[in-house]
Scaffold this active site. Structure first.
Site, PDB file in Angstrom:
ATOM      1  N   HIS A 141       0.834  -1.197   0.000  1.00 18.23           N
ATOM      2  CA  HIS A 141       0.000   0.000   0.000  1.00 18.23           C
ATOM      3  C   HIS A 141       0.869   1.247   0.000  1.00 18.23           C
ATOM      4  O   HIS A 141       2.026   1.221   0.387  1.00 18.23           O
ATOM      5  CB  HIS A 141      -0.949   0.006   1.199  1.00 18.23           C
ATOM      6  CG  HIS A 141      -0.256  -0.129   2.520  1.00 18.23           C
ATOM      7  ND1 HIS A 141       0.135  -1.351   3.021  1.00 18.23           N
ATOM      8  CD2 HIS A 141       0.128   0.788   3.430  1.00 18.23           C
ATOM      9  CE1 HIS A 141       0.729  -1.177   4.191  1.00 18.23           C
ATOM     10  NE2 HIS A 141       0.742   0.107   4.460  1.00 18.23           N
ATOM     11  N   GLY A 142       0.264   2.329  -0.478  1.00 22.52           N
ATOM     12  CA  GLY A 142       0.960   3.601  -0.514  1.00 22.52           C
ATOM     13  C   GLY A 142      -0.001   4.720  -0.857  1.00 22.52           C
ATOM     14  O   GLY A 142      -1.152   4.486  -1.234  1.00 22.52           O
TER      15      GLY A 142
END
Length: 149
Positions: A67-68
């Site tokens: 995730h980011g």
């Protein structure tokens, strides 16, 4: 909140071909670039790899939740992938990862990002769901399994 609200059919990849962490991230991001041509997919991969440097998102039980956050993103984007052969992803339990839920979120909406990650974590704690995920026969079966969760 339903995870299915953040899923798009074209962002479900039932047979990942990549064998390394960086290649899997690129493979997962590729259809996002098709769906959202304005997105800088190279930047997205860099953000994900930078996040991996802080600590692996391979959480064990053959699960990875990369995730980011991206500045130019308008909404949360979820990509689902499955590797039938498994990928060496530096997971916490040192086992290959086969189940991938990638989450990209706009820089400014931390709360939603965390709720989506929490929902994914709850879903993947269910051993029966993980088994059904891995045993789903092809794209349509996998899509039917995840779109309603």
């Amino acid at each position: 909140m339903k995870l299915g609200d953040y899923l798009a059919k074209e962002l479900v990849l039932p047979e990942l071909a990549s064998g390394t962490k960086s290649d899997v991230l690129k493979e997962l991001i590729a259809p996002v670039g098709v769906k959202y041509p304005e997105m800088d997919t190279d930047q997205a991969v860099r953000v994900l790899l930078d996040r991996e440097k802080l600590g692996t998102t391979g959480i064990g039980d053959s699960i990875a939740i990369p995730h980011g956050k991206l500045e130019d993103l308008e909404q949360v984007v979820v990509v689902v992938g499955r590797s039938l052969k498994g990928v060496d992803y530096d997971a916490l339990d040192h086992n290959p990862c086969s189940i991938f839920f990638l989450v990209l979120a706009p820089e400014q909406v931390a709360g939603m990002h965390l709720r989506v990650l929490a929902q994914i974590s709850r879903l993947l704690k269910d051993e029966e769901f993980r088994k059904a995920f891995m045993e789903a026969d092809g794209f349509e079966s996998l899509w039917q399994l995840i779109k309603g969760v």
